[in-house]
Design a protein around this motif. Structure first.
Motif, PDB file in Angstrom:
ATOM      1  N   CYS A  57     -11.733  12.512  30.028  1.00 26.69           N
ATOM      2  CA  CYS A  57     -10.697  12.975  29.094  1.00 26.69           C
ATOM      3  C   CYS A  57      -9.309  12.874  29.721  1.00 26.69           C
ATOM      4  O   CYS A  57      -8.344  12.485  29.059  1.00 26.69           O
ATOM      5  N   MET A  58      -9.209  13.209  31.001  1.00 21.30           N
ATOM      6  CA  MET A  58      -7.926  13.061  31.701  1.00 21.30           C
ATOM      7  C   MET A  58      -7.518  11.589  31.735  1.00 21.30           C
ATOM      8  O   MET A  58      -6.349  11.252  31.523  1.00 21.30           O
ATOM      9  N   ALA A  59      -8.477  10.707  31.983  1.00 19.52           N
ATOM     10  CA  ALA A  59      -8.188   9.269  32.004  1.00 19.52           C
ATOM     11  C   ALA A  59      -7.726   8.786  30.634  1.00 19.52           C
ATOM     12  O   ALA A  59      -6.834   7.937  30.535  1.00 19.52           O
ATOM     13  N   ALA A  60      -8.315   9.338  29.586  1.00 20.38           N
ATOM     14  CA  ALA A  60      -7.896   8.964  28.236  1.00 20.38           C
ATOM     15  C   ALA A  60      -6.445   9.376  27.979  1.00 20.38           C
ATOM     16  O   ALA A  60      -5.678   8.624  27.363  1.00 20.38           O
ATOM     17  N   ILE A  61      -6.070  10.557  28.457  1.00 18.66           N
ATOM     18  CA  ILE A  61      -4.677  10.999  28.307  1.00 18.66           C
ATOM     19  C   ILE A  61      -3.750  10.057  29.068  1.00 18.66           C
ATOM     20  O   ILE A  61      -2.728   9.610  28.531  1.00 18.66           O
ATOM     21  N   VAL A  62      -4.096   9.744  30.299  1.00 15.93           N
ATOM     22  CA  VAL A  62      -3.270   8.838  31.107  1.00 15.93           C
ATOM     23  C   VAL A  62      -3.160   7.477  30.419  1.00 15.93           C
ATOM     24  O   VAL A  62      -2.070   6.894  30.335  1.00 15.93           O
ATOM     25  N   ALA A  74       0.302   5.898  29.150  1.00 13.13           N
ATOM     26  CA  ALA A  74       0.719   4.597  29.676  1.00 13.13           C
ATOM     27  C   ALA A  74       0.913   3.601  28.531  1.00 13.13           C
ATOM     28  O   ALA A  74       1.878   2.819  28.529  1.00 13.13           O
ATOM     29  N   GLY A  75       0.040   3.650  27.552  1.00 17.29           N
ATOM     30  CA  GLY A  75       0.183   2.766  26.394  1.00 17.29           C
ATOM     31  C   GLY A  75       1.472   3.027  25.646  1.00 17.29           C
ATOM     32  O   GLY A  75       2.167   2.075  25.247  1.00 17.29           O
ATOM     33  N   LEU A  76       1.820   4.285  25.460  1.00 17.44           N
ATOM     34  CA  LEU A  76       3.088   4.597  24.790  1.00 17.44           C
ATOM     35  C   LEU A  76       4.273   4.070  25.579  1.00 17.44           C
ATOM     36  O   LEU A  76       5.243   3.567  25.005  1.00 17.44           O
ATOM     37  N   ARG A  77       4.193   4.172  26.886  1.00 17.55           N
ATOM     38  CA  ARG A  77       5.278   3.676  27.745  1.00 17.55           C
ATOM     39  C   ARG A  77       5.388   2.159  27.632  1.00 17.55           C
ATOM     40  O   ARG A  77       6.485   1.610  27.558  1.00 17.55           O
ATOM     41  N   LEU A  78       4.263   1.473  27.574  1.00 19.01           N
ATOM     42  CA  LEU A  78       4.278   0.009  27.524  1.00 19.01           C
ATOM     43  C   LEU A  78       4.796  -0.535  26.195  1.00 19.01           C
ATOM     44  O   LEU A  78       5.435  -1.570  26.166  1.00 19.01           O
TER      45      LEU A  78
END
Length: 105
Positions: free
Chosen positions: A89-94, A98-102
């Protein structure tokens, strides 16, 4: 520069969350005061970053840093469980942050 401000704001958000535990519900003056300062500084730096970043992206990154950082600190320093499901779940948040940043325009 706004991304650096946002990153520091997120780290202060972690300090704020951990400080609430440390201050024992703001019943301990020094930890409570430091916690309040961390929270105010976090919000102030977020507001500076929002001058040039889209609000949706910036807020998601800020809360993502706070959420994942606090969860990791709980695992590393407070004996909270590190199950595969929690880590996923933490990885999904990251990944989402990251996707939003990209894709930020």
């Amino acid at each position: 520069m706004p991304w650096m401000l946002l990153t520091v704001a997120g780290l202060l958000e972690i300090a704020f969350a951990l400080g609430m535990k440390w201050s024992q519900g703001f019943t301990r003056p020094l930890p409570g005061g430091l916690t309040a300062l961390a929270g105010l500084a976090s919000i102030y730096l977020l507001s500076l970053a929002l001058r040039s970043l889209p609000v949706g992206t910036a807020y998601a990154v800020w809360t993502g840093i706070g959420a994942v950082g606090t969860a990791l600190a709980g695992v590393l320093f407070m004996g909270e469980s590190a199950t595969l499901a929690r880590l996923a779940c933490m990885a999904a948040i990251v990944g989402g942050v990251a996707g939003l940043r990209l894709v930020q325009n």
